[in-house]
Design an enzyme around this catalytic site. Structure first.
Site, PDB file in Angstrom:
ATOM      1  N   SER A 148      26.475  -9.502  43.766  1.00 30.21           N
ATOM      2  CA  SER A 148      26.948  -9.190  42.412  1.00 30.21           C
ATOM      3  C   SER A 148      26.360 -10.177  41.410  1.00 30.21           C
ATOM      4  O   SER A 148      25.863 -11.245  41.804  1.00 30.21           O
ATOM      5  CB  SER A 148      28.480  -9.311  42.403  1.00 30.21           C
ATOM      6  N   TYR A 161      36.886 -13.189  43.022  1.00 32.46           N
ATOM      7  CA  TYR A 161      35.753 -12.269  43.232  1.00 32.46           C
ATOM      8  C   TYR A 161      34.440 -13.049  43.207  1.00 32.46           C
ATOM      9  O   TYR A 161      33.580 -12.883  44.066  1.00 32.46           O
ATOM     10  CB  TYR A 161      35.776 -11.211  42.128  1.00 32.46           C
ATOM     11  N   LYS A 165      31.826 -13.427  46.233  1.00 31.13           N
ATOM     12  CA  LYS A 165      30.452 -12.924  46.104  1.00 31.13           C
ATOM     13  C   LYS A 165      29.437 -14.062  46.188  1.00 31.13           C
ATOM     14  O   LYS A 165      28.316 -13.871  46.662  1.00 31.13           O
ATOM     15  CB  LYS A 165      30.280 -12.141  44.801  1.00 31.13           C
TER      16      LYS A 165
HETATM   17  P1  NAP Z   1      34.729   0.610  44.240  1.00 27.96           P
HETATM   18  O1  NAP Z   1      34.587   1.746  43.318  1.00 27.96           O
HETATM   19  O2  NAP Z   1      35.931  -0.253  44.092  1.00 27.96           O
HETATM   20  O3  NAP Z   1      34.646   1.133  45.772  1.00 27.96           O
HETATM   21  C1  NAP Z   1      34.856   0.230  46.793  1.00 27.96           C
HETATM   22  C2  NAP Z   1      35.294   1.034  47.988  1.00 27.96           C
HETATM   23  O4  NAP Z   1      35.703   0.129  49.041  1.00 27.96           O
HETATM   24  C3  NAP Z   1      36.513   1.902  47.670  1.00 27.96           C
HETATM   25  O5  NAP Z   1      36.420   3.140  48.332  1.00 27.96           O
HETATM   26  C4  NAP Z   1      37.626   1.052  48.215  1.00 27.96           C
HETATM   27  O6  NAP Z   1      38.813   1.756  48.492  1.00 27.96           O
HETATM   28  C5  NAP Z   1      36.998   0.545  49.498  1.00 27.96           C
HETATM   29  N1  NAP Z   1      37.786  -0.543  50.093  1.00 27.96           N
HETATM   30  C6  NAP Z   1      38.537  -1.471  49.444  1.00 27.96           C
HETATM   31  N2  NAP Z   1      39.142  -2.281  50.334  1.00 27.96           N
HETATM   32  C7  NAP Z   1      38.757  -1.859  51.573  1.00 27.96           C
HETATM   33  C8  NAP Z   1      39.047  -2.285  52.906  1.00 27.96           C
HETATM   34  N3  NAP Z   1      39.873  -3.319  53.148  1.00 27.96           N
HETATM   35  N4  NAP Z   1      38.493  -1.614  53.934  1.00 27.96           N
HETATM   36  C9  NAP Z   1      37.685  -0.549  53.707  1.00 27.96           C
HETATM   37  N5  NAP Z   1      37.370  -0.081  52.469  1.00 27.96           N
HETATM   38  C10 NAP Z   1      37.901  -0.750  51.423  1.00 27.96           C
HETATM   39  O7  NAP Z   1      33.476  -0.323  44.131  1.00 27.96           O
HETATM   40  P2  NAP Z   1      31.996   0.003  43.616  1.00 27.96           P
HETATM   41  O8  NAP Z   1      31.932  -0.185  42.139  1.00 27.96           O
HETATM   42  O9  NAP Z   1      31.501   1.285  44.224  1.00 27.96           O
HETATM   43  O10 NAP Z   1      31.233  -1.231  44.272  1.00 27.96           O
HETATM   44  C11 NAP Z   1      30.950  -1.236  45.650  1.00 27.96           C
HETATM   45  C12 NAP Z   1      30.592  -2.659  46.021  1.00 27.96           C
HETATM   46  O11 NAP Z   1      29.589  -3.152  45.128  1.00 27.96           O
HETATM   47  C13 NAP Z   1      31.771  -3.626  45.914  1.00 27.96           C
HETATM   48  O12 NAP Z   1      31.650  -4.604  46.927  1.00 27.96           O
HETATM   49  C14 NAP Z   1      31.570  -4.272  44.545  1.00 27.96           C
HETATM   50  O13 NAP Z   1      32.135  -5.568  44.501  1.00 27.96           O
HETATM   51  C15 NAP Z   1      30.078  -4.328  44.468  1.00 27.96           C
HETATM   52  N6  NAP Z   1      29.531  -4.355  43.109  1.00 27.96           N
HETATM   53  C16 NAP Z   1      29.912  -3.425  42.185  1.00 27.96           C
HETATM   54  C17 NAP Z   1      29.336  -3.492  40.909  1.00 27.96           C
HETATM   55  C18 NAP Z   1      29.692  -2.521  39.821  1.00 27.96           C
HETATM   56  O14 NAP Z   1      29.346  -2.790  38.649  1.00 27.96           O
HETATM   57  N7  NAP Z   1      30.349  -1.418  40.111  1.00 27.96           N
HETATM   58  C19 NAP Z   1      28.403  -4.464  40.601  1.00 27.96           C
HETATM   59  C20 NAP Z   1      28.081  -5.415  41.574  1.00 27.96           C
HETATM   60  C21 NAP Z   1      28.645  -5.335  42.829  1.00 27.96           C
HETATM   61  P3  NAP Z   1      39.935   1.731  47.335  1.00 27.96           P
HETATM   62  O15 NAP Z   1      39.572   2.852  46.419  1.00 27.96           O
HETATM   63  O16 NAP Z   1      41.250   1.914  48.029  1.00 27.96           O
HETATM   64  O17 NAP Z   1      39.851   0.374  46.666  1.00 27.96           O
HETATM   65  C1  GCO Z   2      33.690  -7.732  36.106  1.00 32.15           C
HETATM   66  C2  GCO Z   2      32.936  -6.654  36.828  1.00 32.15           C
HETATM   67  C3  GCO Z   2      31.801  -7.240  37.636  1.00 32.15           C
HETATM   68  C4  GCO Z   2      31.056  -6.130  38.328  1.00 32.15           C
HETATM   69  C5  GCO Z   2      29.922  -6.654  39.132  1.00 32.15           C
HETATM   70  C6  GCO Z   2      28.878  -7.304  38.272  1.00 32.15           C
HETATM   71  O1  GCO Z   2      34.919  -7.639  36.016  1.00 32.15           O
HETATM   72  O2  GCO Z   2      33.009  -8.660  35.635  1.00 32.15           O
HETATM   73  O3  GCO Z   2      33.802  -5.894  37.648  1.00 32.15           O
HETATM   74  O4  GCO Z   2      32.321  -8.134  38.549  1.00 32.15           O
HETATM   75  O5  GCO Z   2      31.880  -5.435  39.178  1.00 32.15           O
HETATM   76  O6  GCO Z   2      30.327  -7.472  40.168  1.00 32.15           O
HETATM   77  O7  GCO Z   2      27.737  -7.531  39.090  1.00 32.15           O
END
Ligand code: NAP
Ligand code: GCO
Length: 287
Positions: A148, A161, A165
């Site tokens: 992240s 978080y 990360k």
């Molecule tokens: P998301 O929408 O929150 O999806 C995460 C998925 O993981 C959801 O289906 C969630 O279920 C599931 N989950 C949570 N806890 C779990 C557990 N204990 N066991 C199994 N599954 C579990 O996240 P996303 O935005 O798609 O992001 C996916 C990954 O990329 C995450 O690790 C996030 O930190 C990372 N990321 C996201 C962004 C962004 O901007 N979106 C940027 C950088 C990194 P629930 O719906 O019940 O929570």
């Molecule tokens: C926040 C966001 C970020 C993104 C992502 C950025 O609250 O700042 O959720 O953490 O999810 O991780 O790379």
């Protein structure tokens, strides 16, 4: 002579994406399937797994899904054993499952802290530990960790978080160091700000219809002046899962529209109406 594009194929590979019922996990799995992989995924409850199976069916992807909490070793051991029995050993693991809690650190309870660390850092440890023995025996494997911006930067309210990360970046480097000798590559994907349910609260329109202050802020910090879309990340995911990246190890590759390279501009200088008009429909696709 074989085409260089064959290096990006995942035919005959089994790819496990954790937490892949929707969001980035669904995008990664969809891309892997298009490159030829067999998709297996888990999520935290039956409802989400069923939601994911329906999505994959719509996409004509024959995915296997099961309930598995990545923080529970017994769940993970059973998931890996069931996949091994039904399809074979897992070649590609994406540690995608994650949660975030946006709470000022002084107000965050130890339980809330531990919940985030358990899913975002300990979960990848548990899942990686479960697939490594088969990868070592096979003499190949790919582990991709969902890092992240917070693997590099802090911001208010995301202490747990960011700690998780940041730790995940170092776990990525350590798996590389310890298991690279077995032709196992462990790298991180570092998305910027992507339009998924996890970031929806940061993009919600204000009561008067105006842009969320954070939305304006993050666009002023992104040279592309837009949020990422899940499809923006699919190519990098396939690259890191494929033989094309066999000599890349221990790296976190940031796919952030330029955030980490840019000091940012005055949010007041953004042409908000132009930006909103351009992206209204685009971002809907990602929700
Ligand atoms: P998301 O929408 O929150 O999806 C995460 C998925 O993981 C959801 O289906 C969630 O279920 C599931 N989950 C949570 N806890 C779990 C557990 N204990 N066991 C199994 N599954 C579990 O996240 P996303 O935005 O798609 O992001 C996916 C990954 O990329 C995450 O690790 C996030 O930190 C990372 N990321 C996201 C962004 C962004 O901007 N979106 C940027 C950088 C990194 P629930 O719906 O019940 O929570
Ligand atoms: C926040 C966001 C970020 C993104 C992502 C950025 O609250 O700042 O959720 O953490 O999810 O991780 O790379």
């Amino acid at each position: 002579m074989a085409s260089i594009l064959d290096k990006f194929r995942l035919d005959d590979k089994i790819a496990w994406v954790t937490g892949a019922s929707y969001g980035l996990g669904l995008a990664y799995a969809t891309a892997f399937a298009e490159a030829g992989a067999k998709i297996v995924f888990n999520d935290i409850n039956e409802e989400l797994v069923d939601r994911g199976l329906a999505e994959y069916e719509k996409l004509k992807i024959d995915a296997y899904g099961a309930v598995c909490d990545v923080t529970k070793e017994e769940d993970v051991a059973k998931f890996v054993a069931d996949v091994r029995e039904k399809f074979g050993i897992i070649d590609i693991l994406v540690n995608n499952a994650g949660i975030i809690k946006r709470i000022p650190m002084t107000e965050m309870t130890l339980e809330q802290w531990n919940q985030v660390i358990d899913v975002d850092l300990t979960g990848p440890f548990i899942c990686s530990k479960a697939v490594l023995p088969d990868m070592i025996q096979k003499g190949s494997g790919k582990i991709i960790n969902a890092c992240s911006m917070m693997s590099e930067l802090g911001r208010e309210t995301v202490s747990a978080y960011a700690a998780a990360k940041g730790g995940l970046k170092m776990l990525t480097r350590n798996i590389c160091s310890e298991y690279g000798q077995y032709n196992i590559q462990c790298n991180g994907i570092g998305p910027g700000y992507i339009a998924t349910p996890q970031t929806a609260p940061l993009r919600e329109k204000q009561a008067d219809g105006s842009m969320h202050p954070f939305d304006r802020f993050i666009r002023s910090k992104t040279p592309a002046q837009r949020w990422g879309k899940t499809e923006d990340l699919m190519g990098l995911a396939v690259f890191l899962a494929s033989p094309a990246s066999d000599f890349i190890n221990g790296q976190v590759i940031y796919i952030d529209g330029g955030i980490l390279a840019y000091i940012g501009q005055d949010p007041g200088n953004l042409d908000v109406s132009k930006l909103q008009a351009e992206e209204e429909s685009d971002l809907k696709i990602c929700e």
